[in-house]
Design an enzyme around this catalytic site. Sequence first.
Site, PDB file in Angstrom:
ATOM      1  CG  ASP A   1      22.550  25.784  64.605  1.00 36.45           C
ATOM      2  OD1 ASP A   1      22.551  24.908  63.709  1.00 36.45           O
ATOM      3  OD2 ASP A   1      21.868  25.685  65.652  1.00 36.45           O
ATOM      4  CB  SER A   2      26.154  22.898  61.072  1.00 38.09           C
ATOM      5  OG  SER A   2      26.042  23.711  59.912  1.00 38.09           O
TER       6      SER A   2
ATOM      7  CG  ASP B   1      20.195  27.251  61.497  1.00 33.45           C
ATOM      8  OD1 ASP B   1      18.956  27.194  61.587  1.00 33.45           O
ATOM      9  OD2 ASP B   1      20.946  26.265  61.634  1.00 33.45           O
TER      10      ASP B   1
ATOM     11  CE  LYS C   1      18.398  24.963  59.290  1.00 27.21           C
ATOM     12  NZ  LYS C   1      18.277  24.481  60.681  1.00 27.21           N
TER      13      LYS C   1
ATOM     14  CD  GLU D   1      18.118  22.809  65.357  1.00 25.55           C
ATOM     15  OE1 GLU D   1      17.810  22.223  66.414  1.00 25.55           O
ATOM     16  OE2 GLU D   1      19.262  22.786  64.877  1.00 25.55           O
TER      17      GLU D   1
ATOM     18  CD  GLU E   1      19.981  17.161  60.874  1.00 24.53           C
ATOM     19  OE1 GLU E   1      19.586  18.354  60.926  1.00 24.53           O
ATOM     20  OE2 GLU E   1      21.109  16.788  61.246  1.00 24.53           O
TER      21      GLU E   1
END
Length: 269
Positions: A42-43, A81, A111, A113, A179
């Site tokens: 999602d970057s 993501d 993925k 978070e 991270e």
Amino acid sequence: MTTTRSLREKAGSEPITMLTAYDAPTASVVEAAGVDAVLVGDSMGNAVLGYDSTLPVTLEEVESRTAAVARATDEALVVADMPFLSFGVDDADSVENAGRLLKEADADAVKLESGPHTVELTRRLSDLGIPVMAHLGLTPQHVNKLGYARQGTDRDAAERILELARDHEAAGAFSLVLEHVPSNLAAQVTDALDTPTIGIGAGPDVDGQVLVITDVLGLSDRSPPFSEQFGDVRGEMERAVSGFREAVEGGEFPAEEHGHVEGDVDDIY
Ligand code: KIV
């Protein structure tokens, strides 16, 4: 072909490599270079969609970009993501959204978070056959709560990260992104787990490394301090675009070989 299983087998013997990609040509370059996994992160919000953070990124945006990446890759593991609030609000919606990324966009894994709220979801998705990559430390979807600061910098916070890492491993996560955490914490988490750890700003003592592709290529406006620029794609793009403008303005483009003439269409006006 990289699978979640082969990634686990690689851990500990050779470093795992992962890069983000958000489109087909970039994904094919990443795969051709032999990178193990492509993360449709999602970057993309900051990297290519022009948002100030990852929060506005929608499931549809991740889905469409994941499908493009999946069409361009045969060997690399494609990880999609899950964007902000597409998981963790309602269990059934979370499962359906994760399922869409596999069924409709052809991702191999998702993925999340992660935090205390994703342990049971990780278990449920894994049980259903949706492989989960967990993500601890700096989680940019929490920017309004935590900013982009280093995480796990005191004993209590470090212990919480280690505990959450263990919980996600027990819940079935096939790998774990760490991270912007201290290198010595990442090393201990890696030692404590069988699940491979993939670091970004987490030092060398992890099972693999991931970076955002626009940072690696030298295309980002700004890069985090733990990133490294391995190319100058912005410079190359600037040279190409200026070259086009100058050639058009100077009358050098298009040249004869860029067009064609048909006798039949002479004198119609
Ligand atoms: O969204 C993303 O690209 C990520 C990586 C930085 C791990 O989460």
